[in-house]
Design a protein around this motif. Structure first.
Motif: not given
Length: 498
Positions: A173-174, A177, A181, A207, A215-216, A218, A223, A226
């Motif tokens: 993830a960034t 996201d 989330l 993050i 960790t996601v 997709d 999403i 996770a």
């Protein structure tokens, strides 16, 4: 209370009204309007209205509170099998049931007891419950006739059609996201998860700093799942892993398997060179425990924290009961333990040996019985408090002559702040005081296992919980954890008798 009533209601609704008789029709309408929606027959609805009207009149006649923030709460519940429950919370003066006169048609002085006779005759079960600082609860239960289908209120159920994961991918993830989330956390746990997962700025910061490695999964552009690796801000060489989240409609797909596989690969690669991973696993079922036992090296239990957190409110999964969840703290060691000697009372040796050997690295640690009086210096305590979830960790970093006084004072301070459950950790690199166990038992601290602060810092853990421990609903997979549970059960029962 009806013995065969189901544990959780099929519906539950709440009304708050002022201490003003003009609001009684509002409460009556509250029940009347729900009856046809729920399929309750008209005649049964009339009896429920009578219970509400008479009980509220009693509450308001004995006490008039004109404050704007003074409210009576009325909860209406319907259980499977057609059992309706009405609960009225009254914050007025104490209710003395023995002072309610027995109604006699020929005695005008007994008129104030007429309402009580009516509700006792109509209700199948009626009781006054003293809730102490929260006032009084008037609880009424009645079997109702059903004459129709109730409206579909269970919005959490996953749809029948299984969605496709043909376009899935696993990635980190960034910060961008964070909003999605937040939605995922809500759609998994509602608002029962960690507080910072519902704060976009905090989540973005965690993050970007790398304290949250998420960790996601997709699926196309969305999403759908996770898991989280939480690194301590101190930079210590360990991480907490878990917190799996999957959208309800994807729980029947391979989403969980994909995330679990990614978790295993991450731990195998160990990109940050950590000494160990920890996971705090629910005990209301053993599914998560069994899954994490398959990771290599497997997660092994060291510490059981009873009543640690409020029971997670999973969307789409009916919980067996409300209350708090006991968590088993388990560890996957990537390095051998490096504390040569663990000093502990003789009574703890067998259990400690079992837990340590179960990790696969117990042979590195000798357990010795020795005692010494603490040095004439002040003790150093460190407190971790999680207010949203109602628990705290009180770490005794250095043990001085005032260790027990300082620790007891800190425990009382945390309880005064509303903390419900406390774990105390005690260092084991030097011999404990000879009366340590007796002192801890005097304030109902229960031995709960080993806290792994670092591979070279093992601590004994003792827990204090303000609510009873439901040992029957703690389910453990690992035999060492089961033995710890039975040890705790025996000692808890002894503490209760003392």
């Amino acid at each position: 209370m009806t013995e065969n009533i189901s544990e959780n209601p099929s519906i539950s609704s709440l009304l708050r009204i002022h201490y003003d008789k003009r609001f009684i029709p509002v409460a009556r309408s509250f029940v009347e309007a729900q009856a046809p929606v729920l399929g309750i027959a008209e005649e049964s609805a009339r009896w429920l209205n009578l219970l509400v009207e008479e009980s509220l009149a009693f509450v308001m006649e004995k006490y008039v509170d004109s404050r704007l923030d003074a409210h009576i709460e009325l909860v209406f519940k319907l259980f499977d099998g057609g059992v309706a429950v009405i609960e009225i919370t009254d914050i007025g003066p104490p209710i003395h049931e023995d002072r309610v006169p027995e109604f006699d048609l020929e005695d005008d002085a007994s008129e104030s007891g007429l309402w009580y006779k009516l509700v006792k005759d109509v209700a199948d079960d009626f009781s006054f419950i003293n809730q102490h600082k929260d006032g009084w609860l008037i609880r009424m239960e009645k079997k109702v006739a059903m004459d129709g289908e109730r409206a579909g209120l269970d919005r959490d159920s996953a749809p029948e059609a299984k969605p496709s994961l043909a376009d899935h991918r696993i990635r980190l993830a960034t910060p961008g996201d964070a909003a999605e989330l937040m939605d995922l956390a809500f759609l998994t746990y509602r608002y029962s998860y960690a507080a910072d997962f519902y704060n976009k700025e905090l989540l973005e910061r965690a993050i970007s700093r790398g304290t949250y490695e998420i960790t996601v999964l997709d699926n196309g552009s969305a999403i759908v799942g996770a898991y989280v690796v939480i690194h301590p801000e101190s930079g210590e060489k360990w991480a907490e892993i878990g917190s799996a989240m999957v959208l309800p409609e994807y729980r029947t797909t391979r989403a969980v398997m994909y995330l679990f596989r990614a978790m295993g690969e991450y731990m195998k690669e160990n990109p940050r060179g950590l000494d160990y991973f920890t996971s705090h696993i629910v005990t209301s079922h053993t599914r998560s425990q069994k899954l994490l036992h398959k990771i290599q090296p497997p997660f092994k239990p060291l510490f059981l924290f009873p009543n640690m957190v409020p029971r997670p409110e999973f969307v789409g999964i009916k919980q067996g009961s409300e209350g708090r969840e006991s968590l088993i703290w388990s560890f996957s060691l990537k390095r051998p333990l490096r504390q040569d000697v663990l000093y502990a009372p003789e009574s703890r040796r067998a259990m400690l040996r079992e837990l340590l050997d179960n990790t696969g690295h117990g042979d590195a640690v000798a357990i010795e019985e020795a005692y010494q009086e603490p040095a004439e210096s002040e003790s150093l305590l460190h407190v971790e408090r999680v207010e949203q979830q109602g628990f705290a960790m009180v770490h005794l970093e250095t043990m001085g002559a005032d260790w027990f006084t300082a620790m007891a004072r800190e425990i009382m301070a945390q309880l005064a702040k509303g903390i419900e459950n406390i774990a105390v950790t005690i260092p084991t690199m030097s011999p404990p005081p000879p009366d340590m166990e007796k002192q801890l038992a005097s304030i109902n601290l229960l031995f709960s296992g080993i806290h792994l602060a670092a591979v070279d810092s093992l601590k004994l853990v003792y827990c204090l919980t303000t609510k009873p421990i439901d040992f029957e609903n703690i389910h453990l997979h690992d035999p060492a954890a089961q033995k710890l549970l039975e040890t705790m059960r025996t000692e808890y029962q002894a503490l209760q008798r003392a």
